[in-house]
Design an enzyme around this catalytic site. Structure first.
Site, PDB file in Angstrom:
ATOM      1  N   TYR A  94      12.610   4.593  36.701  1.00 37.04           N
ATOM      2  CA  TYR A  94      13.719   5.697  36.726  1.00 37.04           C
ATOM      3  C   TYR A  94      14.020   6.242  38.069  1.00 37.04           C
ATOM      4  O   TYR A  94      14.994   6.838  38.485  1.00 37.04           O
ATOM      5  CB  TYR A  94      13.164   6.749  35.862  1.00 37.04           C
ATOM      6  CG  TYR A  94      13.818   6.667  34.242  1.00 37.04           C
ATOM      7  CD1 TYR A  94      13.213   5.371  33.704  1.00 37.04           C
ATOM      8  CD2 TYR A  94      14.586   7.374  33.758  1.00 37.04           C
ATOM      9  CE1 TYR A  94      13.458   4.920  32.416  1.00 37.04           C
ATOM     10  CE2 TYR A  94      14.781   7.020  32.147  1.00 37.04           C
ATOM     11  CZ  TYR A  94      14.578   5.955  31.722  1.00 37.04           C
ATOM     12  OH  TYR A  94      14.804   5.615  30.332  1.00 37.04           O
ATOM     13  N   GLU A  95      12.739   6.452  39.046  1.00 39.50           N
ATOM     14  CA  GLU A  95      12.768   7.042  40.178  1.00 39.50           C
ATOM     15  C   GLU A  95      13.934   6.344  41.093  1.00 39.50           C
ATOM     16  O   GLU A  95      14.921   6.867  41.633  1.00 39.50           O
ATOM     17  CB  GLU A  95      11.461   7.124  41.012  1.00 39.50           C
ATOM     18  CG  GLU A  95      11.517   7.748  42.082  1.00 39.50           C
ATOM     19  CD  GLU A  95       9.917   8.135  42.579  1.00 39.50           C
ATOM     20  OE1 GLU A  95       9.266   7.907  41.826  1.00 39.50           O
ATOM     21  OE2 GLU A  95       9.855   8.871  43.882  1.00 39.50           O
ATOM     22  N   GLU A 150       2.019   4.355  26.351  1.00 35.69           N
ATOM     23  CA  GLU A 150       3.688   4.038  26.237  1.00 35.69           C
ATOM     24  C   GLU A 150       3.742   4.024  24.763  1.00 35.69           C
ATOM     25  O   GLU A 150       3.018   3.219  23.916  1.00 35.69           O
ATOM     26  CB  GLU A 150       4.188   2.853  26.986  1.00 35.69           C
ATOM     27  CG  GLU A 150       5.584   2.787  26.537  1.00 35.69           C
ATOM     28  CD  GLU A 150       6.534   3.886  26.744  1.00 35.69           C
ATOM     29  OE1 GLU A 150       6.775   4.398  27.829  1.00 35.69           O
ATOM     30  OE2 GLU A 150       7.373   4.172  25.780  1.00 35.69           O
ATOM     31  N   ASP A 207      10.608  12.344  29.143  1.00 32.58           N
ATOM     32  CA  ASP A 207      12.075  12.717  28.434  1.00 32.58           C
ATOM     33  C   ASP A 207      12.225  14.345  28.630  1.00 32.58           C
ATOM     34  O   ASP A 207      11.308  14.870  28.174  1.00 32.58           O
ATOM     35  CB  ASP A 207      12.066  12.510  27.235  1.00 32.58           C
ATOM     36  CG  ASP A 207      11.999  10.625  26.937  1.00 32.58           C
ATOM     37  OD1 ASP A 207      12.549  10.113  27.672  1.00 32.58           O
ATOM     38  OD2 ASP A 207      10.963  10.117  26.188  1.00 32.58           O
ATOM     39  N   THR A 231       9.146   4.797  40.568  1.00 37.03           N
ATOM     40  CA  THR A 231       8.889   4.236  39.164  1.00 37.03           C
ATOM     41  C   THR A 231      10.295   3.836  38.943  1.00 37.03           C
ATOM     42  O   THR A 231      11.340   3.893  39.964  1.00 37.03           O
ATOM     43  CB  THR A 231       8.814   5.325  38.031  1.00 37.03           C
ATOM     44  OG1 THR A 231      10.022   6.286  37.923  1.00 37.03           O
ATOM     45  CG2 THR A 231       7.714   6.373  38.358  1.00 37.03           C
ATOM     46  N   ASP A 258      13.563  13.885  38.049  1.00 40.39           N
ATOM     47  CA  ASP A 258      14.831  14.110  38.793  1.00 40.39           C
ATOM     48  C   ASP A 258      15.771  15.259  38.000  1.00 40.39           C
ATOM     49  O   ASP A 258      16.794  15.750  38.405  1.00 40.39           O
ATOM     50  CB  ASP A 258      15.728  12.829  38.829  1.00 40.39           C
ATOM     51  CG  ASP A 258      16.313  12.403  37.290  1.00 40.39           C
ATOM     52  OD1 ASP A 258      15.711  12.408  36.664  1.00 40.39           O
ATOM     53  OD2 ASP A 258      17.541  12.355  37.326  1.00 40.39           O
ATOM     54  N   LYS A 291      17.300  20.378  24.491  1.00 45.44           N
ATOM     55  CA  LYS A 291      17.633  21.630  23.516  1.00 45.44           C
ATOM     56  C   LYS A 291      16.499  22.331  23.533  1.00 45.44           C
ATOM     57  O   LYS A 291      15.247  21.644  23.119  1.00 45.44           O
ATOM     58  CB  LYS A 291      18.112  20.729  22.209  1.00 45.44           C
ATOM     59  CG  LYS A 291      19.274  20.255  22.583  1.00 45.44           C
ATOM     60  CD  LYS A 291      19.717  19.602  21.120  1.00 45.44           C
ATOM     61  CE  LYS A 291      21.398  19.015  21.171  1.00 45.44           C
ATOM     62  NZ  LYS A 291      21.689  17.887  20.556  1.00 45.44           N
TER      63      LYS A 291
HETATM   64  N1  SAM Z   1       7.754   6.741  33.586  1.00 44.84           N
HETATM   65  C1  SAM Z   1       8.838   5.545  33.487  1.00 44.84           C
HETATM   66  C2  SAM Z   1       9.817   5.636  34.580  1.00 44.84           C
HETATM   67  O1  SAM Z   1       9.521   6.868  35.366  1.00 44.84           O
HETATM   68  O2  SAM Z   1      10.411   4.895  35.026  1.00 44.84           O
HETATM   69  C3  SAM Z   1       9.506   5.718  32.047  1.00 44.84           C
HETATM   70  C4  SAM Z   1      10.326   6.998  31.932  1.00 44.84           C
HETATM   71  S1  SAM Z   1      11.113   7.021  30.316  1.00 44.84           S
HETATM   72  C5  SAM Z   1      12.289   8.162  30.557  1.00 44.84           C
HETATM   73  C6  SAM Z   1       9.796   8.045  29.507  1.00 44.84           C
HETATM   74  C7  SAM Z   1       8.855   7.082  28.536  1.00 44.84           C
HETATM   75  O3  SAM Z   1       8.129   8.107  27.969  1.00 44.84           O
HETATM   76  C8  SAM Z   1       9.717   6.400  27.664  1.00 44.84           C
HETATM   77  O4  SAM Z   1       9.421   5.032  27.657  1.00 44.84           O
HETATM   78  C9  SAM Z   1       8.944   6.941  26.210  1.00 44.84           C
HETATM   79  O5  SAM Z   1       8.797   6.118  25.248  1.00 44.84           O
HETATM   80  C10 SAM Z   1       7.592   7.351  26.745  1.00 44.84           C
HETATM   81  N2  SAM Z   1       7.156   8.549  25.920  1.00 44.84           N
HETATM   82  C11 SAM Z   1       7.821   9.667  25.537  1.00 44.84           C
HETATM   83  N3  SAM Z   1       6.937  10.480  24.658  1.00 44.84           N
HETATM   84  C12 SAM Z   1       5.804   9.719  24.623  1.00 44.84           C
HETATM   85  C13 SAM Z   1       4.605  10.177  23.948  1.00 44.84           C
HETATM   86  N4  SAM Z   1       4.362  11.130  23.321  1.00 44.84           N
HETATM   87  N5  SAM Z   1       3.740   9.175  24.265  1.00 44.84           N
HETATM   88  C14 SAM Z   1       3.772   8.150  24.896  1.00 44.84           C
HETATM   89  N6  SAM Z   1       4.850   7.700  25.623  1.00 44.84           N
HETATM   90  C15 SAM Z   1       5.921   8.492  25.495  1.00 44.84           C
END
Ligand code: SAM
Length: 217
Positions: free
Chosen positions: A193-194, A69, A118, A191, A154, A122
């Site tokens: 988010y799920e 993370e 994420d 997770t 999702d 865009k």
């Molecule tokens: N996987 C978790 C969930 O499903 O609840 C978190 C989803 S959250 C939308 C995406 C996470 O990916 C964020 O905490 C972000 O900081 C991390 N993240 C994004 N790009 C990353 C990268 N290049 N390396 C490590 N973590 C990353």
């Protein structure tokens, strides 16, 4: 993931070097020495607050897990979970996935989980998506031949984009589900988010993508 700024997060992570590994490049090629058992290594990229990876580690004691993370503000919540769970088969890394080959040797990882990455909707941000071809090349470089990516989201746009990206890269697609929670899949671990997005009524998409043998140069 929007989070309150936690200036103490880095310090707290340093207090638990047995859980949040401080110099991951020093363990490149030697991760198995850090775990109690010699076992397959599964990593989750963008592990967030750590619910998935901690529950996976509890449910699969014969697999070693690493949660990766970028954000220390977020990872510190995963650390709290790990302190409570006390599982020996889980470590955390506070690093950016774009540097994965600095931390893992070729073929050292058996499986990669990408959960609710994420979406970067865009077009000009395409390169930031964790399923963009440059990331797939990084994953290929650390995965065993036939290694797999297990992907959940999702976000329909990101899912469709990722299926095309996997397919263009030459990965084999298995178990593609357009509605995971009504698919009959057993053992799904949710997770953060799920849970949040399925409670809002969003469908959850999932697939497994496998690198074919012999593609590596
Ligand atoms: N996987 C978790 C969930 O499903 O609840 C978190 C989803 S959250 C939308 C995406 C996470 O990916 C964020 O905490 C972000 O900081 C991390 N993240 C994004 N790009 C990353 C990268 N290049 N390396 C490590 N973590 C990353």
């Amino acid at each position: 993931m929007r989070m309150r700024n936690k200036p103490w997060a880095k310090e707290k992570m340093m207090e638990y070097p047995q859980y949040v590994i401080q110099n991951p490049e020093e363990h490149r090629g030697k991760w198995k020495e850090l775990f109690e058992k010699e076992a397959p290594l599964h990593i989750e990229i963008g592990t967030g607050k750590g619910r998935f990876i901690t529950e996976m580690a509890k449910a699969h004691p014969d697999t070693n897990f690493i949660g990766i993370e970028l954000s220390d503000n977020v990872l510190v919540s995963a650390l709290d979970r790990l302190i409570e769970a006390e599982v020996p088969n889980l470590k955390l890394l506070n690093v950016n996935a774009k540097n994965l080959p600095q931390y893992f040797e070729e073929g050292e990882v058996d499986r990669i989980y990408l959960n609710f990455s994420d979406p970067w909707p865009k077009t000009r941000h395409e390169k930031r998506r964790l399923t963009y071809k440059d990331f797939l090349a990084l994953y290929e470089s650390i995965l065993k031949p036939n290694g797999e990516i297990h992907f959940k989201t999702d976000n329909q746009g990101l899912f469709e984009y990722s299926l095309v990206s996997f397919s263009h890269y030459g990965l084999l697609l298995n178990y593609v589900s357009l509605d995971l929670h009504n698919s009959g899949m057993e053992g799904n671990i949710m997770t953060e988010y799920e849970e949040k997005f399925s409670n809002k009524g969003n469908r959850i998409y999932r697939c497994e993508a496998q690198f074919p043998d012999g593609q590596r140069a």
